[in-house]
Write a protein that holds these residues in place. Structure first.
Motif, PDB file in Angstrom:
ATOM      1  N   LEU A 137      36.085  69.891  30.799  1.00 60.64           N
ATOM      2  CA  LEU A 137      35.201  69.539  31.906  1.00 60.64           C
ATOM      3  C   LEU A 137      34.870  68.067  31.778  1.00 60.64           C
ATOM      4  O   LEU A 137      34.453  67.622  30.708  1.00 60.64           O
ATOM      5  CB  LEU A 137      33.914  70.370  31.843  1.00 60.64           C
ATOM      6  CG  LEU A 137      32.866  70.037  32.901  1.00 60.64           C
ATOM      7  CD1 LEU A 137      33.328  70.529  34.269  1.00 60.64           C
ATOM      8  CD2 LEU A 137      31.536  70.663  32.545  1.00 60.64           C
ATOM      9  N   PHE A 138      35.091  67.320  32.846  1.00 60.42           N
ATOM     10  CA  PHE A 138      34.670  65.915  32.806  1.00 60.42           C
ATOM     11  C   PHE A 138      33.889  65.562  34.051  1.00 60.42           C
ATOM     12  O   PHE A 138      34.029  66.202  35.094  1.00 60.42           O
ATOM     13  CB  PHE A 138      35.849  64.952  32.568  1.00 60.42           C
ATOM     14  CG  PHE A 138      36.835  64.843  33.684  1.00 60.42           C
ATOM     15  CD1 PHE A 138      36.680  63.888  34.677  1.00 60.42           C
ATOM     16  CD2 PHE A 138      37.948  65.659  33.731  1.00 60.42           C
ATOM     17  CE1 PHE A 138      37.604  63.763  35.700  1.00 60.42           C
ATOM     18  CE2 PHE A 138      38.878  65.543  34.738  1.00 60.42           C
ATOM     19  CZ  PHE A 138      38.705  64.595  35.735  1.00 60.42           C
TER      20      PHE A 138
ATOM     21  N   THR B 296      38.915  55.768  29.365  1.00 58.51           N
ATOM     22  CA  THR B 296      39.318  55.763  30.772  1.00 58.51           C
ATOM     23  C   THR B 296      38.136  55.398  31.649  1.00 58.51           C
ATOM     24  O   THR B 296      37.068  56.007  31.553  1.00 58.51           O
ATOM     25  CB  THR B 296      39.857  57.153  31.184  1.00 58.51           C
ATOM     26  OG1 THR B 296      40.967  57.473  30.352  1.00 58.51           O
ATOM     27  CG2 THR B 296      40.298  57.167  32.634  1.00 58.51           C
ATOM     28  N   ASP B 297      38.327  54.382  32.489  1.00 59.76           N
ATOM     29  CA  ASP B 297      37.278  53.991  33.433  1.00 59.76           C
ATOM     30  C   ASP B 297      37.083  55.117  34.439  1.00 59.76           C
ATOM     31  O   ASP B 297      38.034  55.730  34.903  1.00 59.76           O
ATOM     32  CB  ASP B 297      37.669  52.713  34.181  1.00 59.76           C
ATOM     33  CG  ASP B 297      37.655  51.500  33.278  1.00 59.76           C
ATOM     34  OD1 ASP B 297      36.925  51.526  32.276  1.00 59.76           O
ATOM     35  OD2 ASP B 297      38.379  50.535  33.585  1.00 59.76           O
ATOM     36  N   GLY B 298      35.828  55.377  34.776  1.00 70.24           N
ATOM     37  CA  GLY B 298      35.538  56.403  35.770  1.00 70.24           C
ATOM     38  C   GLY B 298      35.089  57.726  35.167  1.00 70.24           C
ATOM     39  O   GLY B 298      34.521  58.552  35.862  1.00 70.24           O
ATOM     40  N   VAL B 299      35.326  57.937  33.882  1.00 67.60           N
ATOM     41  CA  VAL B 299      34.876  59.169  33.226  1.00 67.60           C
ATOM     42  C   VAL B 299      33.534  58.884  32.552  1.00 67.60           C
ATOM     43  O   VAL B 299      33.450  58.063  31.651  1.00 67.60           O
ATOM     44  CB  VAL B 299      35.905  59.672  32.183  1.00 67.60           C
ATOM     45  CG1 VAL B 299      35.369  60.886  31.436  1.00 67.60           C
ATOM     46  CG2 VAL B 299      37.228  60.001  32.848  1.00 67.60           C
ATOM     47  N   LEU B 300      32.471  59.554  33.043  1.00 67.81           N
ATOM     48  CA  LEU B 300      31.144  59.349  32.460  1.00 67.81           C
ATOM     49  C   LEU B 300      30.974  60.164  31.183  1.00 67.81           C
ATOM     50  O   LEU B 300      30.511  59.668  30.172  1.00 67.81           O
ATOM     51  CB  LEU B 300      30.047  59.763  33.448  1.00 67.81           C
ATOM     52  CG  LEU B 300      29.968  59.001  34.766  1.00 67.81           C
ATOM     53  CD1 LEU B 300      28.829  59.553  35.608  1.00 67.81           C
ATOM     54  CD2 LEU B 300      29.764  57.520  34.513  1.00 67.81           C
ATOM     55  N   ARG B 301      31.319  61.450  31.253  1.00 65.55           N
ATOM     56  CA  ARG B 301      31.178  62.364  30.117  1.00 65.55           C
ATOM     57  C   ARG B 301      32.296  63.401  30.200  1.00 65.55           C
ATOM     58  O   ARG B 301      32.823  63.668  31.268  1.00 65.55           O
ATOM     59  CB  ARG B 301      29.853  63.135  30.169  1.00 65.55           C
ATOM     60  CG  ARG B 301      28.641  62.366  29.754  1.00 65.55           C
ATOM     61  CD  ARG B 301      28.556  62.291  28.232  1.00 65.55           C
ATOM     62  NE  ARG B 301      27.261  61.868  27.777  1.00 65.55           N
ATOM     63  CZ  ARG B 301      26.878  60.611  27.652  1.00 65.55           C
ATOM     64  NH1 ARG B 301      27.680  59.642  27.973  1.00 65.55           N
ATOM     65  NH2 ARG B 301      25.684  60.315  27.200  1.00 65.55           N
ATOM     66  N   PHE B 302      32.568  64.029  29.059  1.00 66.00           N
ATOM     67  CA  PHE B 302      33.539  65.119  29.036  1.00 66.00           C
ATOM     68  C   PHE B 302      33.208  66.059  27.898  1.00 66.00           C
ATOM     69  O   PHE B 302      32.503  65.683  26.953  1.00 66.00           O
ATOM     70  CB  PHE B 302      34.970  64.591  28.885  1.00 66.00           C
ATOM     71  CG  PHE B 302      35.215  63.879  27.589  1.00 66.00           C
ATOM     72  CD1 PHE B 302      35.620  64.567  26.457  1.00 66.00           C
ATOM     73  CD2 PHE B 302      35.035  62.511  27.493  1.00 66.00           C
ATOM     74  CE1 PHE B 302      35.833  63.907  25.263  1.00 66.00           C
ATOM     75  CE2 PHE B 302      35.247  61.840  26.308  1.00 66.00           C
ATOM     76  CZ  PHE B 302      35.644  62.543  25.177  1.00 66.00           C
TER      77      PHE B 302
END
Length: 135
Positions: free
Chosen positions: A9-10, A84-90
């Motif tokens: 989940l991201f 990776t730019d654009g991924v806040l959390r995963f």
């Protein structure tokens, strides 16, 4: 050793439009497939409010992926998502053991129910009301 099942989940940046979120999802899928993983399912949950501020954002686009692969695949996907730019959390969670437990329990319940029906034992019959006897 067989592949295991993971849920990845991201949360993507809320400022990204739908095409950018789709592209980011494709990039993350590519990370998994490059490491020999197989994507079983992708669900886009859309934009949701976060429980707390993450990287100065109050909302995020949620994407859930179900992937089959090994530990090396998970390690590499997580390493790449960190930068990776654009991924806040995963978060990545192994779910194959839980799914197997649920299937076993379901099977056990079905067997027990069949045994109960074969014996004619089910729920006890409701008790009939007793007549009051006056003296």
């Amino acid at each position: 050793m067989s592949d295991r099942t993971y849920e990845i989940l991201f949360i993507a940046d809320p400022n990204l439009g739908e095409p950018e979120v789709d592209a980011l999802t494709t990039v993350v899928q590519g990370y998994a497939e490059k490491e020999g993983g197989r994507i079983a399912k992708v669900e886009k949950w859309g934009k949701k409010r976060l429980a707390y501020v993450v990287k100065k954002q109050r909302e995020g686009n949620y994407v859930l992926m179900v992937a089959d692969g090994g530990a090396a695949m998970v390690k590499e996907v997580e390493r790449r998502m960190r930068v990776t730019d654009g991924v806040l959390r995963f978060i990545t969670v192994r779910v194959d053991e839980d799914l197997a437990k649920a299937e076993r329990k379901k099977g056990q319940r079905a067997v027990e129910e069949a045994k109960r029906k074969a014996r004619g034992v089910g729920r006890p019959a409701p008790a009939e009301p007793q007549e009051e006897v006056e003296l």
